[in-house]
Scaffold this motif. Structure first.
Motif, mmCIF file in Angstrom:
data_model
loop_
_atom_site.group_PDB
_atom_site.id
_atom_site.type_symbol
_atom_site.label_atom_id
_atom_site.label_comp_id
_atom_site.label_asym_id
_atom_site.label_seq_id
_atom_site.Cartn_x
_atom_site.Cartn_y
_atom_site.Cartn_z
ATOM 1 N N PHE A 179 -1.865 0.098 2.879
ATOM 2 C CA PHE A 179 -0.773 -0.089 1.922
ATOM 3 C C PHE A 179 -0.769 0.984 0.829
ATOM 4 N N GLN A 180 -1.926 1.256 0.228
ATOM 5 C CA GLN A 180 -1.990 2.212 -0.885
ATOM 6 C C GLN A 180 -1.526 3.606 -0.483
ATOM 7 N N SER B 129 0.454 4.349 2.024
ATOM 8 C CA SER B 129 1.749 4.353 2.694
ATOM 9 C C SER B 129 2.836 4.943 1.799
ATOM 10 N N SER C 123 -3.576 -4.221 4.559
ATOM 11 C CA SER C 123 -4.454 -4.014 3.400
ATOM 12 C C SER C 123 -5.145 -2.657 3.440
ATOM 13 N N SER D 257 9.017 1.603 -3.166
ATOM 14 C CA SER D 257 8.786 0.257 -3.687
ATOM 15 C C SER D 257 7.850 -0.483 -2.743
ATOM 16 N N PRO D 258 7.208 -1.564 -3.218
ATOM 17 C CA PRO D 258 6.340 -2.358 -2.344
ATOM 18 C C PRO D 258 7.065 -2.873 -1.103
ATOM 19 N N LYS E 241 7.427 -0.057 1.365
ATOM 20 C CA LYS E 241 6.134 0.212 2.006
ATOM 21 C C LYS E 241 5.840 -0.832 3.080
ATOM 22 N N LEU E 242 6.108 -2.080 2.737
ATOM 23 C CA LEU E 242 5.858 -3.172 3.672
ATOM 24 C C LEU E 242 6.693 -2.999 4.941
#
Length: 227
Positions: A129-130, A132, A126, A136-137, A140-141
């Motif tokens: 994340f922004q 990173s 959390s 795509s999400p 990033k994950l």
């Protein structure tokens, strides 16, 4: 194969929903500034005040559609093989289970159930994340997960400590919430003793482990002195 629950005949609307569908556009035109909730309330009030003779028109339409629905369902089931019928039944079961799960989560949110404790990785995620990199999400994950895996124990420690603190927060909030649920007569939402033991704060677990080690050491000393 070749059969989907999407092809299953749709259940007919109730008399009230027919009334809403028929009159919503006119009500929207008369109340352009009203929110959807306000509009539904106006329609519900109008339905309550509707004379029985006019409600009967919608009820008769529902009965006609219900009869047609029964015929369509009979034809739909007749074309299914036993395997297809079993597959569709299982698909239907999963859909209903998903709906029940969504309704249950919505109810728990309304009742103010505390949010679950976060893990060290979730806190790290959390916070980063922004910023990173990733197109795509999911990318990033994956990148953040790889970064987390490469962190040293000392680098992870602040996040792990925050996670331990959050476990204590969660447990304390859950005790208060469960006491409130018992007062409301919702014992069905209270965890069993076994579940509470599984979710004990880490400090309590560590204390128990320390006591266990200490007890073992004392036994060893006692045994040695006896010898």
């Amino acid at each position: 194969r070749g059969i989907s629950s999407d092809q299953r005949p749709k259940r007919p609307l109730t008399a009230y929903l027919r009334f809403v569908m028929d009159n919503r556009p006119a009500f929207r035109e008369k109340n352009p500034e009203a929110s959807n909730l306000e509009l539904i309330k106006k329609l519900a009030d109008a339905w309550k005040e509707l004379p029985s003779s006019q409600k009967q028109v919608y009820e008769e339409a529902r009965k006609t559609d219900w009869k047609r629905y029964g015929e369509q369902m009979a034809a739909y089931k007749a074309q299914l093989t036993p395997a297809q019928a079993a597959a569709l039944k299982e698909e239907r079961r999963k859909q209903l289970a998903k709906r029940r799960s969504i309704r249950a989560k919505r109810e728990l949110n309304l009742l103010g159930k505390p949010k679950r404790a976060r893990s060290g990785f979730n806190i790290f995620l959390s916070e980063n994340f922004q910023e990173s990199e990733g197109i795509s999400p999911v990318a990033k994950l994956k990148k953040l997960f790889d970064t987390w895996q490469k962190l040293s124990t000392s680098q992870k420690q602040p996040y792990l400590q925050l996670a331990e603190d959050d476990k204590v927060r969660y447990e304390n909030e859950m005790k208060s919430w469960e006491a409130k649920m018992i007062e409301l007569g919702r014992e069905d939402l209270v965890r069993s003793k076994k579940q509470r033991l599984k979710k004990k704060p880490a400090e309590t677990a560590k204390q128990a482990e320390t006591a266990k080690v200490s007890s073992g050491g004392n036994k060893a000393k006692l045994k040695k002195s006896e010898e």
